[in-house]
Design a protein around this motif. Structure first.
Motif, mmCIF file in Angstrom:
data_model
loop_
_atom_site.group_PDB
_atom_site.id
_atom_site.type_symbol
_atom_site.label_atom_id
_atom_site.label_comp_id
_atom_site.label_asym_id
_atom_site.label_seq_id
_atom_site.Cartn_x
_atom_site.Cartn_y
_atom_site.Cartn_z
ATOM 1 N N UNK A 1 -6.603 -4.693 11.352
ATOM 2 C CA UNK A 1 -7.757 -4.889 12.235
ATOM 3 C C UNK A 1 -8.289 -6.303 12.026
ATOM 4 N N UNK A 2 -8.590 -6.993 13.114
ATOM 5 C CA UNK A 2 -8.980 -8.400 13.025
ATOM 6 C C UNK A 2 -10.299 -8.589 12.286
ATOM 7 N N UNK A 3 -11.191 -7.610 12.340
ATOM 8 C CA UNK A 3 -12.533 -7.794 11.782
ATOM 9 C C UNK A 3 -12.669 -7.292 10.352
ATOM 10 N N UNK A 4 -11.579 -6.756 9.754
ATOM 11 C CA UNK A 4 -11.707 -6.211 8.406
ATOM 12 C C UNK A 4 -10.344 -6.106 7.724
ATOM 13 N N UNK A 5 -10.423 -6.113 6.411
ATOM 14 C CA UNK A 5 -9.265 -5.873 5.563
ATOM 15 C C UNK A 5 -9.537 -4.592 4.788
ATOM 16 N N UNK A 6 -8.550 -3.738 4.665
ATOM 17 C CA UNK A 6 -8.725 -2.491 3.915
ATOM 18 C C UNK A 6 -7.866 -2.562 2.660
ATOM 19 N N UNK A 7 -8.537 -2.524 1.523
ATOM 20 C CA UNK A 7 -7.885 -2.599 0.217
ATOM 21 C C UNK A 7 -7.755 -1.201 -0.390
ATOM 22 N N UNK A 8 -6.601 -0.895 -0.887
ATOM 23 C CA UNK A 8 -6.386 0.319 -1.650
ATOM 24 C C UNK A 8 -6.440 -0.029 -3.134
ATOM 25 N N UNK A 9 -7.235 0.709 -3.904
ATOM 26 C CA UNK A 9 -7.287 0.507 -5.349
ATOM 27 C C UNK A 9 -7.499 1.859 -6.005
ATOM 28 N N UNK A 10 -7.601 1.884 -7.306
ATOM 29 C CA UNK A 10 -7.714 3.161 -8.010
ATOM 30 C C UNK A 10 -8.971 3.926 -7.624
ATOM 31 N N UNK B 1 0.835 -1.207 0.000
ATOM 32 C CA UNK B 1 0.000 0.000 0.000
ATOM 33 C C UNK B 1 0.868 1.254 0.000
ATOM 34 N N UNK B 2 0.266 2.340 -0.438
ATOM 35 C CA UNK B 2 0.960 3.627 -0.427
ATOM 36 C C UNK B 2 0.330 4.593 0.565
ATOM 37 N N UNK B 3 -0.696 4.138 1.285
ATOM 38 C CA UNK B 3 -1.322 4.946 2.335
ATOM 39 C C UNK B 3 -1.370 4.119 3.610
ATOM 40 N N UNK B 4 -1.239 4.731 4.777
ATOM 41 C CA UNK B 4 -1.140 3.962 6.022
ATOM 42 C C UNK B 4 -2.414 3.221 6.408
ATOM 43 N N UNK B 5 -3.579 3.647 5.901
ATOM 44 C CA UNK B 5 -4.832 2.997 6.294
ATOM 45 C C UNK B 5 -5.036 1.638 5.636
ATOM 46 N N UNK B 6 -4.326 1.373 4.538
ATOM 47 C CA UNK B 6 -4.574 0.163 3.744
ATOM 48 C C UNK B 6 -3.677 -0.991 4.177
ATOM 49 N N UNK B 7 -4.204 -2.206 4.017
ATOM 50 C CA UNK B 7 -3.423 -3.417 4.272
ATOM 51 C C UNK B 7 -2.620 -3.828 3.044
ATOM 52 N N UNK B 8 -3.149 -3.581 1.871
ATOM 53 C CA UNK B 8 -2.441 -3.842 0.624
ATOM 54 C C UNK B 8 -3.074 -2.996 -0.474
ATOM 55 N N UNK B 9 -2.390 -2.925 -1.606
ATOM 56 C CA UNK B 9 -2.908 -2.217 -2.775
ATOM 57 C C UNK B 9 -3.218 -3.233 -3.858
#
Length: 231
Positions: free
Chosen positions: A96-105, A55-63
């Motif tokens: 976070x154990x209850x969610x994954x945060x994906x970064x995309x366009x 990821x390129x932002x701290x909130x995301x787990x991956x891009x």
């Protein structure tokens, strides 16, 4: 020497093998060029192939980058779920154990984890409202139906560019044999209701000639936004 990369294929939207919508996932897409990604997406010949990146932002787990056989998409539903599953199974540890945060366009997409099931919150619509009449006539001609068979129509575009037509019945949706050469740049779906008491409420079909996909087995991004009762 060519670099070895982890690659999996995930069957999304089904608990029965070969009954869902497959997505190809490259778990390490680092250093791949745009052309290399597109070449691999054409080779898999699936509706989407994804590439997991840092990821390129701290909130995301991956891009995530998402490619069809013809082009890249800013967001898509079943690739989001399939890639999240592949990332987790491949050892990914979310913040976070209850969610994954994906970064995309299209921005940040939250994928909720619960009881072994993943579900996503779609990004905001970039276009909604009724289709213009000229475009609607193109789709109707491609579908081979009369204009009077269209109960309602609407943009439900959260990135890929979806437009949806509602037909009177599920049977009419199932009978469609669209001439996609008449709408080569379209991303369009059709939905129709089953009779009361049936095992399903609606039948939906998805056609994506713009992406080189004649018909997608199941489309998460479009299904997420369609609510026929609100049309």
């Amino acid at each position: 020497m060519p670099r070895t990369r982890s690659f999996v294929q995930v069957d999304v939207f089904s608990t029965s093998p070969y009954r869902g919508n497959p997505v190809a996932v490259v778990l390490d897409g680092a250093d791949l060029s745009d052309e290399e990604m597109q070449r691999l997406a054409r080779w898999t010949n699936l509706s989407e192939t994804t590439f997991v990146l840092s990821p390129t932002v701290p909130e995301a787990d991956y891009r995530l980058r998402i490619s069809t056989p013809e082009s890249e998409l800013p967001f898509a539903g079943h690739p989001t779920l399939g890639s999240a599953r592949a990332w987790l199974d491949g050892g990914g540890v979310p913040r976070h154990a209850d969610r994954v945060v994906q970064q995309c366009a299209a921005g940040l997409v939250t994928v909720r984890r619960g009881d072994g099931v993943l579900s996503f919150a779609a990004p905001p619509l970039v276009r909604d409202g009724a289709l213009d009449e000229a475009y609607l006539k193109q789709i109707v001609a491609a579908f081979g139906i009369g204009r009077d068979r269209v109960v309602a129509h609407q943009w439900v575009d959260n990135g890929p560019g979806w437009a949806v037509l509602q037909l009177p019945t599920a049977d009419e949706v199932l009978a469609l044999e669209p001439d996609l050469f008449l709408i080569p740049t379209a991303m369009v779906g059709a939905i129709g209701a089953y009779p009361h008491g049936s095992g399903h409420d609606f039948e939906m079909r998805t056609f994506a000639p713009r992406c080189g996909v004649a018909e997608d087995p199941a489309c998460g991004s479009m299904n997420k936004e369609v609510d026929p009762c609100s049309w």
